[in-house]
Design an enzyme around this catalytic site. Structure first.
Site, PDB file in Angstrom:
ATOM      1  N   LYS A 110       0.819  -1.217   0.000  1.00 52.83           N
ATOM      2  CA  LYS A 110       0.000   0.000   0.000  1.00 52.83           C
ATOM      3  C   LYS A 110       0.849   1.262   0.000  1.00 52.83           C
ATOM      4  O   LYS A 110       0.466   2.269  -0.583  1.00 52.83           O
ATOM      5  CB  LYS A 110      -0.946   0.007   1.205  1.00 52.83           C
ATOM      6  CG  LYS A 110      -2.115  -0.936   1.026  1.00 52.83           C
ATOM      7  CD  LYS A 110      -3.246  -0.605   1.971  1.00 52.83           C
ATOM      8  CE  LYS A 110      -4.436  -1.499   1.698  1.00 52.83           C
ATOM      9  NZ  LYS A 110      -5.475  -1.412   2.721  1.00 52.83           N
TER      10      LYS A 110
ATOM     11  N   LYS B  23      -4.777  -9.014  -6.685  1.00 53.67           N
ATOM     12  CA  LYS B  23      -5.982  -9.156  -5.864  1.00 53.67           C
ATOM     13  C   LYS B  23      -7.097  -8.224  -6.360  1.00 53.67           C
ATOM     14  O   LYS B  23      -6.805  -7.097  -6.755  1.00 53.67           O
ATOM     15  CB  LYS B  23      -5.598  -8.784  -4.430  1.00 53.67           C
ATOM     16  CG  LYS B  23      -6.585  -9.138  -3.375  1.00 53.67           C
ATOM     17  CD  LYS B  23      -6.069  -8.723  -2.006  1.00 53.67           C
ATOM     18  CE  LYS B  23      -6.129  -7.230  -1.810  1.00 53.67           C
ATOM     19  NZ  LYS B  23      -5.822  -6.773  -0.458  1.00 53.67           N
TER      20      LYS B  23
ATOM     21  N   LYS C   8     -10.626  -2.494  -4.170  1.00 53.29           N
ATOM     22  CA  LYS C   8     -11.353  -1.265  -4.466  1.00 53.29           C
ATOM     23  C   LYS C   8     -10.427  -0.155  -4.907  1.00 53.29           C
ATOM     24  O   LYS C   8     -10.857   0.836  -5.466  1.00 53.29           O
ATOM     25  CB  LYS C   8     -12.235  -0.828  -3.290  1.00 53.29           C
ATOM     26  CG  LYS C   8     -11.662  -1.006  -1.922  1.00 53.29           C
ATOM     27  CD  LYS C   8     -12.754  -0.920  -0.841  1.00 53.29           C
ATOM     28  CE  LYS C   8     -12.311  -1.659   0.414  1.00 53.29           C
ATOM     29  NZ  LYS C   8     -13.381  -1.933   1.347  1.00 53.29           N
TER      30      LYS C   8
HETATM   31  P1  TYM Z   1     -10.820  -4.753   4.041  1.00 54.87           P
HETATM   32  O1  TYM Z   1     -11.815  -3.682   4.306  1.00 54.87           O
HETATM   33  O2  TYM Z   1      -9.705  -4.469   3.104  1.00 54.87           O
HETATM   34  O3  TYM Z   1     -11.559  -6.026   3.498  1.00 54.87           O
HETATM   35  C1  TYM Z   1     -12.687  -6.574   4.163  1.00 54.87           C
HETATM   36  C2  TYM Z   1     -12.647  -8.089   4.076  1.00 54.87           C
HETATM   37  O4  TYM Z   1     -12.667  -8.496   2.708  1.00 54.87           O
HETATM   38  C3  TYM Z   1     -11.589  -9.387   2.459  1.00 54.87           C
HETATM   39  N1  TYM Z   1     -11.105  -9.177   1.077  1.00 54.87           N
HETATM   40  C4  TYM Z   1     -10.932 -10.168   0.192  1.00 54.87           C
HETATM   41  N2  TYM Z   1     -11.117 -11.490   0.282  1.00 54.87           N
HETATM   42  C5  TYM Z   1     -10.848 -12.239  -0.816  1.00 54.87           C
HETATM   43  N3  TYM Z   1     -10.413 -11.706  -1.984  1.00 54.87           N
HETATM   44  C6  TYM Z   1     -10.205 -10.383  -2.132  1.00 54.87           C
HETATM   45  N4  TYM Z   1      -9.794  -9.880  -3.288  1.00 54.87           N
HETATM   46  C7  TYM Z   1     -10.467  -9.546  -1.002  1.00 54.87           C
HETATM   47  N5  TYM Z   1     -10.381  -8.198  -0.775  1.00 54.87           N
HETATM   48  C8  TYM Z   1     -10.771  -8.001   0.490  1.00 54.87           C
HETATM   49  C9  TYM Z   1     -10.529  -9.016   3.484  1.00 54.87           C
HETATM   50  O5  TYM Z   1      -9.649 -10.092   3.716  1.00 54.87           O
HETATM   51  C10 TYM Z   1     -11.373  -8.687   4.696  1.00 54.87           C
HETATM   52  O6  TYM Z   1     -11.697  -9.854   5.422  1.00 54.87           O
HETATM   53  N6  TYM Z   1      -7.904  -4.648   8.133  1.00 54.87           N
HETATM   54  C11 TYM Z   1      -9.133  -5.160   7.577  1.00 54.87           C
HETATM   55  C12 TYM Z   1     -10.352  -4.762   8.365  1.00 54.87           C
HETATM   56  C13 TYM Z   1     -10.286  -4.987   9.847  1.00 54.87           C
HETATM   57  C14 TYM Z   1     -10.479  -6.225  10.505  1.00 54.87           C
HETATM   58  C15 TYM Z   1     -10.383  -5.932  11.895  1.00 54.87           C
HETATM   59  C16 TYM Z   1     -10.726  -7.530  10.061  1.00 54.87           C
HETATM   60  C17 TYM Z   1     -10.074  -4.048  10.792  1.00 54.87           C
HETATM   61  N7  TYM Z   1     -10.147  -4.598  12.026  1.00 54.87           N
HETATM   62  C18 TYM Z   1     -10.511  -6.932  12.855  1.00 54.87           C
HETATM   63  C19 TYM Z   1     -10.859  -8.531  11.045  1.00 54.87           C
HETATM   64  C20 TYM Z   1     -10.751  -8.215  12.399  1.00 54.87           C
HETATM   65  C21 TYM Z   1      -9.307  -4.622   6.162  1.00 54.87           C
HETATM   66  O7  TYM Z   1      -8.765  -3.605   5.822  1.00 54.87           O
HETATM   67  O8  TYM Z   1     -10.221  -5.315   5.423  1.00 54.87           O
END
Ligand code: TYM
Length: 333
Positions: A114, A198, A201
């Site tokens: 990132k 991947k 967004k």
């Molecule tokens: P975030 O907002 O980027 O994504 C949310 C969830 O979607 C999953 N994800 C994917 N899974 C499969 N293929 C993809 N291309 C893909 N893109 C996104 C992510 O793995 C995630 O599960 N740091 C985290 C959010 C967070 C969190 C937490 C998660 C903050 N605190 C505590 C679990 C527990 C994040 O930025 O996810």
């Protein structure tokens, strides 16, 4: 015994098929199991690690709640709230940042991706973001964390932080060491334009992803334009390792329709991609369109969405404040 589930999603707009198949679909299954206590958090503090427009952020928070509910999470059964409302998250993040080691954070591959080439210009928050994520999880004594594959390393860090804190302060089991819940197959959905990248967004081209708010025409068009290779559909599973785009599209179909990979390969082997793409579009429209319609319906009722967040805040805040009080005692504050 029931599980204590916690997971978070960033309200950065354009929630997509990767978020759905990698995470939200699992949230719904876990929500539906009566034994589980689930908390699903809209992680707005994580969102500001990169620049946000406040007005858009407010809308995106509501859109994330709408997406949870439209996908099948029941706000009466599961707690849904936004992170910034509960100050314990920021506070615990600071405390845990004194437990986490800089060497651990420096190994996080997502930060490297990132931050890109100019790491000096990345926010401090982007670097320390996995510590805030650990705070989210540990405040609620979560036992299981459903996420996509890209969050695996952050969860390992969370486990290390919990263990080190428990050891340093000699408080065995104070922080529960959580288990990741990552699907065995297709826990990383790839871009429709590049099978090695991947689905995300932040990718510039909207054609690279299926958004959960896309309509039928957009879905069909994106699948039609999705990258494939010049060969016909594979005859065997092993071929997929050399054919990332084919692997991704077949994986999406498998995950969407809960069909075994082998069965899909048997059905389409040697055929043209266009035939398979038609089936895939159909399955996507069947799954995504009802969600997309429901999101739009819910978005017109801001009061309803805000009530869900307020209700969730009240429930979550009780748990988090209680844990913070105990942390203060342990630390000597
Ligand atoms: P975030 O907002 O980027 O994504 C949310 C969830 O979607 C999953 N994800 C994917 N899974 C499969 N293929 C993809 N291309 C893909 N893109 C996104 C992510 O793995 C995630 O599960 N740091 C985290 C959010 C967070 C969190 C937490 C998660 C903050 N605190 C505590 C679990 C527990 C994040 O930025 O996810």
């Amino acid at each position: 015994m029931g599980k204590k589930i916690f997971s978070g999603v960033q309200p950065t707009g354009n929630l997509h098929l990767g978020n759905y198949l990698g995470a939200i679909k699992n949230f719904v299954e876990l929500n539906n199991d009566k034994e589980n206590d689930c908390i699903f958090c809209v992680v707005d503090l994580h969102a500001i690690t990169v620049k946000q427009n406040p007005k858009e952020l407010r809308n995106n928070i509501r859109e994330t709640v709408a997406t949870f509910v439209a996908s099948g999470i029941d706000p009466k059964k599961s707690i849904i709230f936004n992170q910034s409302k509960i100050t314990a998250h920021s506070e615990a993040a600071w405390i845990l940042s004194c437990t986490a080691r800089t060497g651990w954070l420096s190994r996080m591959t997502q930060f490297k991706e990132k931050a890109g080439k100019d790491k000096e210009k990345a926010s401090v928050g982007l670097y320390s973001y996995p510590v805030l994520m650990a705070a989210d999880i540990l405040l609620y004594d979560s036992t299981h964390v459903p996420v996509g594959d890209d969050q695996k390393q952050h969860l390992e860090l969370c486990r290390d932080i919990a263990q080190k804190f428990n050891n340093d302060y000699e408080v065995e089991n104070f922080f529960k060491v959580p288990e990741p819940l990552i699907q065995k197959e297709f826990s990383r959905i790839m871009s429709l334009k590049d099978g090695l990248k991947k689905m995300s967004k932040s990718e510039l081209s909207d054609l690279s992803r299926i958004n959960l708010t896309d309509d039928a025409d957009q879905i069909v068009n994106k699948i039609k334009k999705a990258k494939t290779d010049p060969l016909p559909m594979p005859d065997h599973k092993d071929e997929l390792n050399q054919r990332p785009e084919a692997k991704n599209l077949i994986g999406i179909y498998s995950s969407l329709t809960d069909t075994k990979l082998e069965n899909i390969i048997n059905e389409f082997s040697g055929k043209n991609f266009s035939e398979f793409k038609e089936k895939l579009s159909q399955a996507l429209v069947e799954k995504i369109l009802p969600i997309s319609k429901e999101i739009n319906k819910l978005l017109s009722d801001e009061k309803f969405l805000d009530t869900i967040l307020l209700d969730g805040y009240e429930k979550a805040n009780k748990i988090a404040s209680n844990k913070i009080k105990k942390i203060h005692e342990i630390m000597g504050f």
